[in-house]
Design a protein around this motif. Structure first.
Motif, PDB file in Angstrom:
ATOM      1  N   ASN A   1       0.856  -1.139   0.026  1.00 57.08           N
ATOM      2  CA  ASN A   1       0.041  -0.015   0.027  1.00 57.08           C
ATOM      3  C   ASN A   1       0.940   1.089  -0.059  1.00 57.08           C
ATOM      4  O   ASN A   1       0.401   2.171  -0.676  1.00 57.08           O
ATOM      5  CB  ASN A   1      -1.077   0.011   1.332  1.00 57.08           C
ATOM      6  CG  ASN A   1      -2.094   0.965   1.193  1.00 57.08           C
ATOM      7  OD1 ASN A   1      -2.134   1.561   0.075  1.00 57.08           O
ATOM      8  ND2 ASN A   1      -2.897   1.028   2.073  1.00 57.08           N
ATOM      9  N   LYS A   2       2.138   1.320   0.766  1.00 54.18           N
ATOM     10  CA  LYS A   2       2.922   2.378   0.878  1.00 54.18           C
ATOM     11  C   LYS A   2       3.583   2.577  -0.757  1.00 54.18           C
ATOM     12  O   LYS A   2       3.762   3.627  -1.045  1.00 54.18           O
ATOM     13  CB  LYS A   2       3.905   2.368   1.794  1.00 54.18           C
ATOM     14  CG  LYS A   2       3.649   2.322   3.263  1.00 54.18           C
ATOM     15  CD  LYS A   2       4.576   2.345   4.088  1.00 54.18           C
ATOM     16  CE  LYS A   2       4.160   2.501   5.517  1.00 54.18           C
ATOM     17  NZ  LYS A   2       5.321   2.444   6.560  1.00 54.18           N
ATOM     18  N   LEU A   3       3.935   1.650  -1.160  1.00 49.01           N
ATOM     19  CA  LEU A   3       4.439   1.665  -2.639  1.00 49.01           C
ATOM     20  C   LEU A   3       3.486   2.107  -3.601  1.00 49.01           C
ATOM     21  O   LEU A   3       3.695   3.088  -4.675  1.00 49.01           O
ATOM     22  CB  LEU A   3       4.905   0.450  -3.134  1.00 49.01           C
ATOM     23  CG  LEU A   3       5.674   0.113  -4.549  1.00 49.01           C
ATOM     24  CD1 LEU A   3       6.930   1.173  -4.554  1.00 49.01           C
ATOM     25  CD2 LEU A   3       5.979  -1.106  -5.022  1.00 49.01           C
ATOM     26  N   PHE A   4       2.185   1.850  -3.289  1.00 54.02           N
ATOM     27  CA  PHE A   4       1.165   2.301  -4.483  1.00 54.02           C
ATOM     28  C   PHE A   4       1.081   3.792  -3.997  1.00 54.02           C
ATOM     29  O   PHE A   4       0.693   4.683  -4.861  1.00 54.02           O
ATOM     30  CB  PHE A   4      -0.030   1.607  -4.389  1.00 54.02           C
ATOM     31  CG  PHE A   4      -1.301   2.261  -4.931  1.00 54.02           C
ATOM     32  CD1 PHE A   4      -1.419   2.056  -6.151  1.00 54.02           C
ATOM     33  CD2 PHE A   4      -2.322   2.906  -4.303  1.00 54.02           C
ATOM     34  CE1 PHE A   4      -2.292   2.478  -7.107  1.00 54.02           C
ATOM     35  CE2 PHE A   4      -3.363   3.431  -5.232  1.00 54.02           C
ATOM     36  CZ  PHE A   4      -3.272   3.326  -6.586  1.00 54.02           C
ATOM     37  N   GLY A   5       0.923   4.387  -2.732  1.00 52.80           N
ATOM     38  CA  GLY A   5       0.765   5.788  -2.276  1.00 52.80           C
ATOM     39  C   GLY A   5       1.980   6.443  -2.888  1.00 52.80           C
ATOM     40  O   GLY A   5       1.592   7.759  -3.497  1.00 52.80           O
TER      41      GLY A   5
END
Length: 64
Positions: free
Chosen positions: A2-6
């Protein structure tokens, strides 16, 4: 994940935003006027002063 997508979404948003604002360039300047130096009020004051001075000189010479 999720952090990578953000982070990816934020980077993509910045790149798209900067691209759109970078392309917004102003158009070419308008062509110059036919009379680039308009006659303003100061020219009329100078002409009136010259006419007044010429009349004073004329009247003084006429009085002699």
């Amino acid at each position: 994940m999720n952090k990578l997508f953000g982070k990816t979404f934020l980077i993509a948003l910045c790149v798209i935003g900067f691209t759109v604002t970078g392309n917004a360039q102003p158009g070419p300047p308008p062509p110059p006027d036919e009379n680039p130096v308009p006659i303003t009020g100061i020219e009329f004051l100078i002409a009136a002063g010259a006419a007044f001075g010429a009349k004073k000189v004329y009247d003084k010479r006429k009085a002699k």
